[in-house]
Design a protein around this motif. Structure first.
Motif, PDB file in Angstrom:
ATOM      1  N   GLY A 157       0.808  -1.216   0.000  1.00 61.34           N
ATOM      2  CA  GLY A 157       0.000   0.000   0.000  1.00 61.34           C
ATOM      3  C   GLY A 157       0.838   1.261   0.000  1.00 61.34           C
ATOM      4  O   GLY A 157       0.406   2.306  -0.500  1.00 61.34           O
ATOM      5  N   GLY A 158       2.051   1.181   0.554  1.00 64.79           N
ATOM      6  CA  GLY A 158       2.886   2.374   0.666  1.00 64.79           C
ATOM      7  C   GLY A 158       3.926   2.518  -0.419  1.00 64.79           C
ATOM      8  O   GLY A 158       4.762   3.432  -0.365  1.00 64.79           O
ATOM      9  N   PHE A 159       3.900   1.615  -1.422  1.00 61.25           N
ATOM     10  CA  PHE A 159       4.935   1.644  -2.459  1.00 61.25           C
ATOM     11  C   PHE A 159       4.997   2.995  -3.158  1.00 61.25           C
ATOM     12  O   PHE A 159       6.047   3.620  -3.268  1.00 61.25           O
ATOM     13  CB  PHE A 159       4.681   0.524  -3.471  1.00 61.25           C
ATOM     14  CG  PHE A 159       5.583   0.578  -4.671  1.00 61.25           C
ATOM     15  CD1 PHE A 159       6.904   0.171  -4.579  1.00 61.25           C
ATOM     16  CD2 PHE A 159       5.123   1.048  -5.895  1.00 61.25           C
ATOM     17  CE1 PHE A 159       7.747   0.232  -5.679  1.00 61.25           C
ATOM     18  CE2 PHE A 159       5.952   1.115  -6.996  1.00 61.25           C
ATOM     19  CZ  PHE A 159       7.272   0.704  -6.893  1.00 61.25           C
ATOM     20  N   TYR A 160       3.836   3.451  -3.639  1.00 60.33           N
ATOM     21  CA  TYR A 160       3.803   4.720  -4.387  1.00 60.33           C
ATOM     22  C   TYR A 160       4.154   5.902  -3.488  1.00 60.33           C
ATOM     23  O   TYR A 160       4.888   6.810  -3.887  1.00 60.33           O
ATOM     24  CB  TYR A 160       2.429   4.927  -5.013  1.00 60.33           C
ATOM     25  CG  TYR A 160       2.213   4.136  -6.277  1.00 60.33           C
ATOM     26  CD1 TYR A 160       2.748   4.565  -7.479  1.00 60.33           C
ATOM     27  CD2 TYR A 160       1.470   2.963  -6.265  1.00 60.33           C
ATOM     28  CE1 TYR A 160       2.561   3.843  -8.636  1.00 60.33           C
ATOM     29  CE2 TYR A 160       1.277   2.229  -7.418  1.00 60.33           C
ATOM     30  CZ  TYR A 160       1.819   2.669  -8.613  1.00 60.33           C
ATOM     31  OH  TYR A 160       1.639   1.954  -9.761  1.00 60.33           O
ATOM     32  N   ALA A 161       3.623   5.899  -2.265  1.00 56.22           N
ATOM     33  CA  ALA A 161       3.898   7.010  -1.351  1.00 56.22           C
ATOM     34  C   ALA A 161       5.380   7.075  -0.999  1.00 56.22           C
ATOM     35  O   ALA A 161       5.980   8.155  -0.968  1.00 56.22           O
ATOM     36  CB  ALA A 161       3.061   6.854  -0.079  1.00 56.22           C
ATOM     37  N   ALA A 162       5.992   5.904  -0.749  1.00 52.16           N
ATOM     38  CA  ALA A 162       7.407   5.879  -0.380  1.00 52.16           C
ATOM     39  C   ALA A 162       8.283   6.369  -1.530  1.00 52.16           C
ATOM     40  O   ALA A 162       9.229   7.138  -1.323  1.00 52.16           O
ATOM     41  CB  ALA A 162       7.809   4.466   0.033  1.00 52.16           C
ATOM     42  N   ARG A 163       7.970   5.917  -2.756  1.00 48.76           N
ATOM     43  CA  ARG A 163       8.780   6.346  -3.895  1.00 48.76           C
ATOM     44  C   ARG A 163       8.647   7.848  -4.135  1.00 48.76           C
ATOM     45  O   ARG A 163       9.647   8.551  -4.334  1.00 48.76           O
ATOM     46  CB  ARG A 163       8.354   5.573  -5.146  1.00 48.76           C
ATOM     47  CG  ARG A 163       9.223   5.897  -6.357  1.00 48.76           C
ATOM     48  CD  ARG A 163       8.974   4.958  -7.509  1.00 48.76           C
ATOM     49  NE  ARG A 163       7.591   4.972  -7.953  1.00 48.76           N
ATOM     50  CZ  ARG A 163       7.149   4.257  -8.987  1.00 48.76           C
ATOM     51  NH1 ARG A 163       7.981   3.469  -9.647  1.00 48.76           N
ATOM     52  NH2 ARG A 163       5.894   4.308  -9.342  1.00 48.76           N
ATOM     53  N   ALA A 164       7.398   8.350  -4.085  1.00 46.52           N
ATOM     54  CA  ALA A 164       7.195   9.784  -4.280  1.00 46.52           C
ATOM     55  C   ALA A 164       7.823  10.576  -3.139  1.00 46.52           C
ATOM     56  O   ALA A 164       8.404  11.651  -3.361  1.00 46.52           O
ATOM     57  CB  ALA A 164       5.700  10.091  -4.382  1.00 46.52           C
ATOM     58  N   GLY A 165       7.742  10.054  -1.921  1.00 46.68           N
ATOM     59  CA  GLY A 165       8.346  10.726  -0.776  1.00 46.68           C
ATOM     60  C   GLY A 165       9.857  10.794  -0.883  1.00 46.68           C
ATOM     61  O   GLY A 165      10.479  11.791  -0.493  1.00 46.68           O
ATOM     62  N   TYR A 166      10.451   9.739  -1.442  1.00 48.63           N
ATOM     63  CA  TYR A 166      11.909   9.712  -1.631  1.00 48.63           C
ATOM     64  C   TYR A 166      12.347  10.826  -2.574  1.00 48.63           C
ATOM     65  O   TYR A 166      13.310  11.562  -2.294  1.00 48.63           O
ATOM     66  CB  TYR A 166      12.324   8.346  -2.170  1.00 48.63           C
ATOM     67  CG  TYR A 166      13.738   8.294  -2.705  1.00 48.63           C
ATOM     68  CD1 TYR A 166      14.839   8.328  -1.841  1.00 48.63           C
ATOM     69  CD2 TYR A 166      13.977   8.220  -4.076  1.00 48.63           C
ATOM     70  CE1 TYR A 166      16.138   8.290  -2.328  1.00 48.63           C
ATOM     71  CE2 TYR A 166      15.272   8.181  -4.578  1.00 48.63           C
ATOM     72  CZ  TYR A 166      16.345   8.217  -3.703  1.00 48.63           C
ATOM     73  OH  TYR A 166      17.625   8.184  -4.193  1.00 48.63           O
ATOM     74  N   PHE A 167      11.646  10.962  -3.692  1.00 43.75           N
ATOM     75  CA  PHE A 167      12.011  12.013  -4.644  1.00 43.75           C
ATOM     76  C   PHE A 167      11.705  13.401  -4.089  1.00 43.75           C
ATOM     77  O   PHE A 167      12.409  14.369  -4.396  1.00 43.75           O
ATOM     78  CB  PHE A 167      11.279  11.805  -5.975  1.00 43.75           C
ATOM     79  CG  PHE A 167      11.882  10.716  -6.813  1.00 43.75           C
ATOM     80  CD1 PHE A 167      13.063  10.929  -7.508  1.00 43.75           C
ATOM     81  CD2 PHE A 167      11.279   9.473  -6.909  1.00 43.75           C
ATOM     82  CE1 PHE A 167      13.635   9.927  -8.277  1.00 43.75           C
ATOM     83  CE2 PHE A 167      11.835   8.467  -7.679  1.00 43.75           C
ATOM     84  CZ  PHE A 167      13.018   8.678  -8.365  1.00 43.75           C
ATOM     85  N   ALA A 168      10.678  13.515  -3.260  1.00 44.81           N
ATOM     86  CA  ALA A 168      10.391  14.798  -2.625  1.00 44.81           C
ATOM     87  C   ALA A 168      11.520  15.180  -1.674  1.00 44.81           C
ATOM     88  O   ALA A 168      11.961  16.333  -1.628  1.00 44.81           O
ATOM     89  CB  ALA A 168       9.061  14.720  -1.873  1.00 44.81           C
ATOM     90  N   LEU A 169      12.013  14.188  -0.915  1.00 45.00           N
ATOM     91  CA  LEU A 169      13.115  14.437   0.016  1.00 45.00           C
ATOM     92  C   LEU A 169      14.373  14.852  -0.733  1.00 45.00           C
ATOM     93  O   LEU A 169      15.099  15.756  -0.301  1.00 45.00           O
ATOM     94  CB  LEU A 169      13.377  13.180   0.849  1.00 45.00           C
ATOM     95  CG  LEU A 169      14.481  13.288   1.908  1.00 45.00           C
ATOM     96  CD1 LEU A 169      14.122  14.345   2.940  1.00 45.00           C
ATOM     97  CD2 LEU A 169      14.705  11.935   2.579  1.00 45.00           C
ATOM     98  N   LYS A 170      14.629  14.196  -1.888  1.00 40.45           N
ATOM     99  CA  LYS A 170      15.812  14.540  -2.687  1.00 40.45           C
ATOM    100  C   LYS A 170      15.756  15.985  -3.166  1.00 40.45           C
ATOM    101  O   LYS A 170      16.793  16.621  -3.375  1.00 40.45           O
ATOM    102  CB  LYS A 170      15.917  13.609  -3.900  1.00 40.45           C
ATOM    103  CG  LYS A 170      16.445  12.221  -3.550  1.00 40.45           C
ATOM    104  CD  LYS A 170      16.670  11.382  -4.805  1.00 40.45           C
ATOM    105  CE  LYS A 170      17.780  11.950  -5.669  1.00 40.45           C
ATOM    106  NZ  LYS A 170      18.063  11.099  -6.840  1.00 40.45           N
TER     107      LYS A 170
END
Length: 729
Positions: free
Chosen positions: A151-164
């Motif tokens: 369930g968190g796959f998309y959120a984690a990936r988008a969050g990673y790029f947001a953090l970058k």
């Protein structure tokens, strides 16, 4: 939804050597933060000079010398899918490459978010059952972990790029909350948060897609190919290869592929995609037709008058998409609010996690839990999406009904308009004079009078002459040969029929010539002048044998339109015209206008608009988009009639009624007022929900899953509330 960067139009001449301007459709964006993430990542890509990503229209415009494949791979790495729609190269002689509609994605690509969300929900359910049934704790944790990962796959990936890109977006905060919950042993809470967030994003994406279909449905109306006749040969070609002057053949039941002029044939054409008209229009030789409209009954041969990118439908689609990206004042306020709000709440969450345990001795885990719940509340999804969804829905709905609103600012402003000023000719009236009375005198019958009048007027070019000739044609009257025809400038015309002299013209001319006016004539003249009609007298050499009254007749729906405008909340209506004040008074009385002004020059109309703005603050002006330009420009909202056939109306007006139909105006006012009302409702609702859960979380009365449920639920409610604008009729 956070603000999108506005695309700028770049022509080939704006591009540097070796550059191209490409437009992509980006699939998979379910929130404004997604668009911002793509924007930031693309902005850092080598070989990209400019980039603009739109969440509302799912389009990305890039000025680049990097390859298309590199751009698409970069977007794919962030988790989205970019399809090339068109590319303009730096060399103006190189044709535009168009990708057209995006290829249909496969099942997994199309449904993977749904599948992952479903899997997350299933494992969450199994984990909860295992835990509460007293099963293995390790098995329950494994189920929760799988639920979090899927369930968190998309959120984690988008969050990673947001953090970058040094951004605190909802995806990053949600990921931190889930990891934090797991770290302090709240596995069920973490899995529930992730599942609810995934469901919320899926529902947001689905509901936003419905609002986008309103404009995409317009694109589907335009055929991709046309049957063209060249050098005596019929061949099917792409509409991109049609040239101005080509002859295209349109069979019954086919859509017209390009704007043009009917060269041969006759048929009824359904113009609803462009003008919103529900009743088909008869098209004959010389009539204008538009791309995307449906030829119903007969075959047509059409001469192409515009290229594909310049067709009325193409320009309308472009203007609507551009309008959806223009920020309304309320959206600008929300964006500014969110810019400061989110970092403040994040700092507050850190302080809540650290300070209370240091001073009270409470376990850190309790306050960390509250801080995590606060993080879930932190990003104001419902607030920032409250305005754009309403604007997209309203503008898309209006476009389908033949009303082009050129931006959210104009939509909101129209909802606040208190006074509406109208031009008369062609707006409240037909704009074409017609005969309203034929009155013969002294033994002359109506047919004789019309025969004389039509015979003389057949040689005249005056608009009033055409009205007389039209009535003659309708009654089957044949014009007789006229000898010694003479037009008397500003007065009338005369000629000999069968050796006898006859005249037709203004009453003042006959006074000059010494004709006697009978009491009956004076009475009829007085009545006609009072009604605002233009009177032409007809006489032989000795006496006046009758009169013909001509008027620019009121549109059948003008009175109903004015009445509905008042019902919709318009406080004051005004008519401004260059016609005689007597005519203005008559028309105003017929349609129910509150105030009228006649004998106005363009600069005087401008002065009247300025005066109205002082009295009523916000004023709209309705005209034909060609005349009265100063008054239209001076008004707060300029509304043009008949934009489907008028290039200048499409370019200059704030709102365009694509059909020559004033009855669309009350719908536009109702839609704008409802949009303004729903936007305010959404903003206040979002703020109150945020405030309530911030207080509950700090007080320890809310938990993680309640926080995400409230946040996601509020976002969905404002989306659904805004989508009600799609149904406004």
């Amino acid at each position: 939804m956070l603000s999108d960067v506005q695309p700028e139009e770049s022509s080939a001449t704006d591009l540097q050597l070796g550059e191209a301007r490409s437009v992509f459709r980006v699939d998979g964006m379910d929130c404004g933060e997604c668009a911002r993430t793509v924007q930031r990542v693309m902005g850092k890509l080598s070989g990209v000079r400019e980039v603009a990503v739109s969440f509302n229209t799912t389009k990305m415009t890039v000025v680049h010398n990097a390859s298309l494949e590199t751009i698409q791979k970069t977007v794919s790495d962030v988790g989205y899918r970019a399809t090339v729609l068109e590319t303009t190269l730096q060399d103006p002689d190189v044709p535009v490459a168009t990708g057209g509609e995006a290829a249909e994605p496969g099942f997994w690509e199309k449904h993977k978010r749904t599948v992952l969300t479903t899997v997350s929900g299933l494992f969450l359910g199994v984990g909860l059952i295992t835990e509460f049934a007293g099963g293995s704790e390790s098995a329950a944790i494994v189920c929760y972990l799988i639920a979090i990962l899927t369930g968190g796959f998309y959120a984690a990936r988008a969050g990673y790029f947001a953090l970058k890109s040094f951004t605190l977006d909802m995806n990053f905060l949600m990921t931190v909350a889930a990891i934090g919950a797991a770290a302090i042993g709240e596995w069920s809470e973490g899995a529930t948060v992730v599942f609810l967030f995934s469901v919320g994003n899926w529902l947001q994406a689905s509901t936003m897609e419905r609002t986008r279909r309103s404009i995409r449905s317009l694109i589907g109306f335009a055929p991709k190919e046309a049957l063209v006749r060249r050098n005596g040969q019929e061949q099917t070609v792409s509409v991109d290869h049609l040239q101005i002057g080509d002859l295209i053949l349109v069979r019954p039941g086919e859509r017209i592929p390009m704007d043009g002029r009917v060269e041969a044939g006759s048929s009824t054409v359904n113009q609803a995609p462009v003008t919103g008209e529900s009743i088909p229009v008869l098209k004959q030789m010389g009539d204008e037709v538009f791309a995307g409209t449906l030829n119903e009954t007969g075959g047509l041969e059409v001469i192409v008058t515009k290229k594909v990118q310049d067709s009325t439908l193409s320009r309308m689609i472009y203007l609507v998409e551009e309008a959806q990206e223009q920020k309304a004042p309320s959206q600008q306020f929300v964006d500014r609010f969110a810019t400061y709000y989110t970092p403040i709440v994040v700092v507050l969450a850190i302080l809540i996690a650290v300070l209370p345990p240091l001073f009270t001795g409470d376990p850190f885990s309790d306050w960390i839990y509250r801080a995590l719940a606060l993080l879930v509340i932190a990003c104001p999804c419902a607030l920032v999406i409250s305005t754009p969804v309403a604007i997209v829905a309203a503008i898309g709905n209006a476009a389908k009904r033949g009303v082009l609103i050129k931006g959210g600012a104009y939509l909101e402003l129209m909802g606040q308009i208190r006074a509406v000023a109208f031009d008369k000719t062609g707006t409240l009236t037909q704009g074409k004079p017609v005969v309203v009375l034929v009155e013969p005198f002294d033994g002359v019958d109506q047919e004789q009078l019309l025969t004389v009048a039509a015979s003389i007027e057949a040689r005249s070019e005056h608009p009033l002459a055409r009205a007389v000739l039209l009535l003659g044609e309708q009654k089957g009257i044949r014009a007789l040969p006229v000898q010694q025809f003479q037009a008397v400038a500003g007065k009338g015309a005369q000629g000999h029929l069968d050796g006898a002299l006859y005249r037709i013209g203004k009453p003042s001319w006959f006074e000059e010539l010494g004709y006697d006016g009978t009491d009956r004539l004076k009475t009829v003249l007085s009545v006609q002048h009072e009604q605002g009609h233009t009177v032409m007298l007809v006489a032989d050499e000795q006496q006046i044998i009758g009169l013909i009254a001509v008027a620019d007749t009121v549109r059948p729906d003008s009175a109903d339109t004015i009445a509905k405008l008042k019902q919709a909340g318009t406080a004051h209506t005004v008519m401004l015209t260059g016609d005689h004040a007597r005519i203005a008074k008559s028309i105003a009385k017929q349609v129910g206008i509150d105030e009228y002004h006649g004998d106005l020059l363009p600069e005087q109309k401008l002065a009247r608009i300025t005066e109205l703005k002082q009295r009523h603050h916000l004023v709209a002006m309705v005209g034909d988009g060609i005349n009265d330009s100063p008054a239209l420009a001076a008004s707060d909202i300029g509304i043009a009639m008949g934009g489907a056939g008028t290039d200048i109306a499409l370019e200059t007006a704030d709102i365009v009624l694509m059909s020559d139909d004033i009855s669309k105006l009350p719908f536009t006012v109702r839609l704008s007022r409802k949009a303004l009302r729903l936007i305010k409702q959404n903003i206040w609702f979002s703020l109150l929900v945020k405030l309530a859960f911030l207080l509950l979380t700090v007080a320890g009365l809310s938990n993680l899953w309640m926080a995400v449920f409230a946040d996601t639920g509020a976002a969905l409610l404002v989306i659904l509330n805004g989508m009600r604008l799609i149904k406004v009729r």
